[in-house]
Scaffold this motif. Structure first.
Motif, PDB file in Angstrom:
ATOM      1  N   ASN A   1       6.548   7.902  -1.806  1.00 19.44           N
ATOM      2  CA  ASN A   1       5.321   7.209  -1.420  1.00 19.44           C
ATOM      3  C   ASN A   1       5.224   7.111   0.109  1.00 19.44           C
TER       4      ASN A   1
ATOM      5  N   PHE B   1       2.368   5.379   2.351  1.00 16.81           N
ATOM      6  CA  PHE B   1       1.097   5.429   1.647  1.00 16.81           C
ATOM      7  C   PHE B   1       0.474   4.030   1.630  1.00 16.81           C
TER       8      PHE B   1
ATOM      9  N   THR C   1      -2.439   2.705  -3.218  1.00 20.26           N
ATOM     10  CA  THR C   1      -1.976   3.950  -3.824  1.00 20.26           C
ATOM     11  C   THR C   1      -0.636   3.753  -4.506  1.00 20.26           C
ATOM     12  N   VAL C   2       0.253   3.026  -3.845  1.00 18.49           N
ATOM     13  CA  VAL C   2       1.570   2.746  -4.413  1.00 18.49           C
ATOM     14  C   VAL C   2       1.430   1.949  -5.701  1.00 18.49           C
TER      15      VAL C   2
END
Length: 281
Positions: A218, A263, A267-268
């Motif tokens: 990530n 990120f 998003t994670v």
């Protein structure tokens, strides 16, 4: 990795576009013609720069772009790289004053410059990050390093390209080149952005930006290294001076920056939710 190529059959001046998909990433490259000396395209390009002149060969339409499905990513372009060139001072005059004066005495290109600026087009450009507010990379220092030995292992190449951004021969007194390469494997991708500058009998400089990503990470790792040395201190055969990969081994490191490009949190979180849902099935 799915890959498509468009433009290869077009006329010579048409752009060549490569596109591919790697997990959550879309990858694209554009290779087009040299910026013309006159015309609307040239005018628009120069309007965004403060430089009194630009490199002899600018590939204004060339680009490497990576976009995550979360809407963020990074790209590499000549315009953004040239925006970081010193438009008001001539740093080489200070860095190698004696050799600079001697080179200036013989170089019409340099003597004809009225406004001082970095005529070697040295830039510490590391790529351009993009994304909507709240959906952008968060950049932090890191102790983690790119595993170069792992990159040397044999692995299938799913996508590769080498994109030239600009080049100048410094009126036959050397060269200044910026290009970016990408290599995508089944488990990772690796980007090398290299600025290589040589003023004959004066100085050699190489600035490398390396970016690395492994499947399921990530974040990206980004490493910037700048090396240079004045010519009189470089004891190598003449042919080595024109080989960036070889001469870099003989130049001392002047600056290193190690960063982690995280990120966006959204998003994670989405990726974690997807994994949890998959595990629950």
């Amino acid at each position: 990795m799915a890959q498509t190529v468009r433009g290869a059959g077009q006329q010579r001046r048409g752009p060549v576009v490569q596109q591919g998909e790697f997990g959550p990433w879309s990858v694209s490259t554009v290779r087009s013609h040299i910026l013309e000396s006159e015309g609307p395209e040239r005018d628009r390009f120069e309007e965004e720069l403060e430089l009194p002149q630009v490199p002899e060969m600018v590939f204004a339409g060339n680009e490497l772009r990576l976009k995550h499905r979360g809407g963020f990513g990074l790209y590499f372009s000549a315009l953004d790289a040239l925006k970081l060139v010193d438009a008001h001072n001539d740093p080489l005059k200070v860095a190698a004053s004696k050799a600079w004066r001697e080179a200036r005495a013989e170089c019409e290109h340099i003597k004809n410059v009225v406004k001082p600026f970095d005529w070697t087009f040295t830039t510490d450009y590391k790529g351009t990050l993009f994304g909507q507010p709240g959906a952008q990379f968060k950049v932090t220092p890191t102790d983690e390093r790119i595993d170069i030995e792992k990159l040397k292992q044999r692995e299938r190449i799913c996508f590769y390209d080498d994109v030239m951004l600009f080049e100048d021969e410094l009126s036959d007194n050397g060269s200044s080149i910026l290009n970016v390469k990408i290599r995508v494997m089944p488990s990772s991708f690796f980007i090398l952005l290299r600025f290589f500058m040589r003023v004959d009998q004066v100085i050699v400089r190489i600035s490398d930006t390396r970016i690395y990503y492994e499947t399921a990470w990530n974040y990206l790792l980004r490493e910037f290294t700048s090396r240079d040395e004045i010519a009189e201190n470089i004891k190598v055969p003449p042919h080595v001076l024109t080989d960036a990969s070889e001469i870099s081994k003989h130049l001392p490191v002047r600056l290193e920056v190690f960063e982690k490009l995280h990120f966006p949190d959204s998003t994670v979180s989405s990726a974690t939710d997807s994994l949890e849902q998959e595990a629950a099935r």
